[in-house]
Design a protein around this motif. Structure first.
Motif, PDB file in Angstrom:
ATOM      1  N   TRP A  89       0.835  -1.209   0.000  1.00  0.00           N
ATOM      2  CA  TRP A  89       0.000   0.000   0.000  1.00  0.00           C
ATOM      3  C   TRP A  89       0.867   1.255   0.000  1.00  0.00           C
ATOM      4  N   ILE A  90       2.000   1.216   0.666  1.00  0.00           N
ATOM      5  CA  ILE A  90       2.913   2.366   0.649  1.00  0.00           C
ATOM      6  C   ILE A  90       3.434   2.578  -0.770  1.00  0.00           C
ATOM      7  N   TYR A  91       3.826   1.489  -1.430  1.00  0.00           N
ATOM      8  CA  TYR A  91       4.261   1.591  -2.822  1.00  0.00           C
ATOM      9  C   TYR A  91       3.150   2.190  -3.687  1.00  0.00           C
ATOM     10  N   LEU A  92       1.934   1.697  -3.491  1.00  0.00           N
ATOM     11  CA  LEU A  92       0.821   2.133  -4.328  1.00  0.00           C
ATOM     12  C   LEU A  92       0.476   3.600  -4.102  1.00  0.00           C
ATOM     13  N   ILE A  93       0.407   4.018  -2.864  1.00  0.00           N
ATOM     14  CA  ILE A  93       0.094   5.425  -2.558  1.00  0.00           C
ATOM     15  C   ILE A  93       1.195   6.338  -3.092  1.00  0.00           C
ATOM     16  N   THR A  94       2.438   5.947  -2.887  1.00  0.00           N
ATOM     17  CA  THR A  94       3.557   6.750  -3.383  1.00  0.00           C
ATOM     18  C   THR A  94       3.548   6.805  -4.909  1.00  0.00           C
ATOM     19  N   MET A 121      -4.494  -6.641  -9.630  1.00  0.00           N
ATOM     20  CA  MET A 121      -4.491  -5.526 -10.569  1.00  0.00           C
ATOM     21  C   MET A 121      -5.819  -4.783 -10.528  1.00  0.00           C
ATOM     22  N   SER A 122      -6.912  -5.539 -10.304  1.00  0.00           N
ATOM     23  CA  SER A 122      -8.244  -4.940 -10.287  1.00  0.00           C
ATOM     24  C   SER A 122      -8.426  -3.937  -9.152  1.00  0.00           C
ATOM     25  N   LEU A 123      -7.570  -3.980  -8.158  1.00  0.00           N
ATOM     26  CA  LEU A 123      -7.591  -2.992  -7.079  1.00  0.00           C
ATOM     27  C   LEU A 123      -6.495  -1.950  -7.249  1.00  0.00           C
ATOM     28  N   ALA A 124      -5.290  -2.417  -7.550  1.00  0.00           N
ATOM     29  CA  ALA A 124      -4.139  -1.516  -7.591  1.00  0.00           C
ATOM     30  C   ALA A 124      -4.281  -0.443  -8.665  1.00  0.00           C
ATOM     31  N   TYR A 125      -4.660  -0.837  -9.872  1.00  0.00           N
ATOM     32  CA  TYR A 125      -4.704   0.135 -10.968  1.00  0.00           C
ATOM     33  C   TYR A 125      -5.730   1.243 -10.731  1.00  0.00           C
ATOM     34  N   PRO A 126      -6.980   0.934 -10.357  1.00  0.00           N
ATOM     35  CA  PRO A 126      -7.923   2.029 -10.133  1.00  0.00           C
ATOM     36  C   PRO A 126      -7.547   2.914  -8.948  1.00  0.00           C
ATOM     37  N   ILE A 127      -6.929   2.337  -7.927  1.00  0.00           N
ATOM     38  CA  ILE A 127      -6.499   3.160  -6.799  1.00  0.00           C
ATOM     39  C   ILE A 127      -5.378   4.093  -7.229  1.00  0.00           C
ATOM     40  N   TRP A 128      -4.433   3.569  -7.993  1.00  0.00           N
ATOM     41  CA  TRP A 128      -3.322   4.382  -8.510  1.00  0.00           C
ATOM     42  C   TRP A 128      -3.848   5.543  -9.351  1.00  0.00           C
ATOM     43  N   THR A 129      -4.742   5.250 -10.275  1.00  0.00           N
ATOM     44  CA  THR A 129      -5.270   6.316 -11.122  1.00  0.00           C
ATOM     45  C   THR A 129      -6.127   7.289 -10.320  1.00  0.00           C
ATOM     46  N   GLY A 130      -6.854   6.771  -9.321  1.00  0.00           N
ATOM     47  CA  GLY A 130      -7.677   7.653  -8.495  1.00  0.00           C
ATOM     48  C   GLY A 130      -6.846   8.630  -7.693  1.00  0.00           C
ATOM     49  N   ILE A 131      -5.766   8.138  -7.092  1.00  0.00           N
ATOM     50  CA  ILE A 131      -4.864   9.022  -6.343  1.00  0.00           C
ATOM     51  C   ILE A 131      -4.279  10.075  -7.288  1.00  0.00           C
ATOM     52  N   GLY A 183     -17.607  17.986  -5.083  1.00  0.00           N
ATOM     53  CA  GLY A 183     -18.377  16.893  -4.504  1.00  0.00           C
ATOM     54  C   GLY A 183     -18.000  15.561  -5.126  1.00  0.00           C
ATOM     55  N   PHE A 184     -17.838  15.555  -6.444  1.00  0.00           N
ATOM     56  CA  PHE A 184     -17.434  14.318  -7.116  1.00  0.00           C
ATOM     57  C   PHE A 184     -15.990  13.942  -6.794  1.00  0.00           C
ATOM     58  N   VAL A 185     -15.131  14.927  -6.604  1.00  0.00           N
ATOM     59  CA  VAL A 185     -13.755  14.643  -6.169  1.00  0.00           C
ATOM     60  C   VAL A 185     -13.785  13.978  -4.793  1.00  0.00           C
ATOM     61  N   ALA A 186     -14.641  14.486  -3.912  1.00  0.00           N
ATOM     62  CA  ALA A 186     -14.784  13.879  -2.581  1.00  0.00           C
ATOM     63  C   ALA A 186     -15.285  12.438  -2.700  1.00  0.00           C
ATOM     64  N   LEU A 187     -16.225  12.203  -3.594  1.00  0.00           N
ATOM     65  CA  LEU A 187     -16.711  10.839  -3.801  1.00  0.00           C
ATOM     66  C   LEU A 187     -15.609   9.921  -4.314  1.00  0.00           C
ATOM     67  N   LEU A 188     -14.766  10.449  -5.181  1.00  0.00           N
ATOM     68  CA  LEU A 188     -13.640   9.660  -5.687  1.00  0.00           C
ATOM     69  C   LEU A 188     -12.700   9.295  -4.539  1.00  0.00           C
ATOM     70  N   LEU A 189     -12.400  10.253  -3.693  1.00  0.00           N
ATOM     71  CA  LEU A 189     -11.530   9.998  -2.545  1.00  0.00           C
ATOM     72  C   LEU A 189     -12.166   8.986  -1.588  1.00  0.00           C
ATOM     73  N   ILE A 190     -13.454   9.138  -1.337  1.00  0.00           N
ATOM     74  CA  ILE A 190     -14.173   8.183  -0.489  1.00  0.00           C
ATOM     75  C   ILE A 190     -14.123   6.788  -1.115  1.00  0.00           C
ATOM     76  N   ILE A 210     -10.675   5.208  -0.546  1.00  0.00           N
ATOM     77  CA  ILE A 210     -10.558   4.761   0.854  1.00  0.00           C
ATOM     78  C   ILE A 210     -11.430   3.524   1.080  1.00  0.00           C
ATOM     79  N   GLY A 211     -12.631   3.517   0.499  1.00  0.00           N
ATOM     80  CA  GLY A 211     -13.521   2.365   0.630  1.00  0.00           C
ATOM     81  C   GLY A 211     -12.926   1.109   0.025  1.00  0.00           C
ATOM     82  N   ILE A 212     -12.300   1.237  -1.131  1.00  0.00           N
ATOM     83  CA  ILE A 212     -11.652   0.076  -1.749  1.00  0.00           C
ATOM     84  C   ILE A 212     -10.550  -0.460  -0.844  1.00  0.00           C
TER      85      ILE A 212
END
Length: 106
Positions: free
Chosen positions: A3-8, A55-65, A88-95, A98-100
């Protein structure tokens, strides 16, 4: 650690997108070099994260960040104007990101 790799990696996606804009179409060498470095770090860290994450989790989280970071960079650095509805939609993306994280079990 994944997760540290992914967030970074996602943060470096924001870096390369921002420096690419600052490079003015790759005409400013210093920002062009920073773009290439940021892109390489982003992809490299994503590659490390995706070795042990789906990949189904990592890629969308990477692009979302990267998307949220790029929106914030656009507003702060370039003075982009964002409507309250868009925020508001940016907040939903961030939520969603975090939810994922909390529901993925990774």
């Amino acid at each position: 650690m994944n997760w540290i790799y992914l967030i970074t990696a996602g943060l470096f996606e924001t870096v390369w997108a921002t420096t690419m804009k600052l490079s003015h179409g790759f005409t400013k060498l210093n920002y062009t070099i920073l773009t290439i470095i940021g892109l390489a770090l982003s992809m490299g860290l994503l590659a490390l994260a995706i070795k042990k994450m789906p990949m189904s989790l990592a890629y969308p989280i990477w692009t979302g960040i990267g998307a949220v970071g790029s929106i914030i960079a656009g507003v702060v650095i370039f003075g982009d104007k964002i409507s309250p509805l868009t925020w508001g939609f940016v907040a939903l993306l961030l939520i969603s990101i975090i939810g994922i994280k909390f529901t993925s079990g990774s």
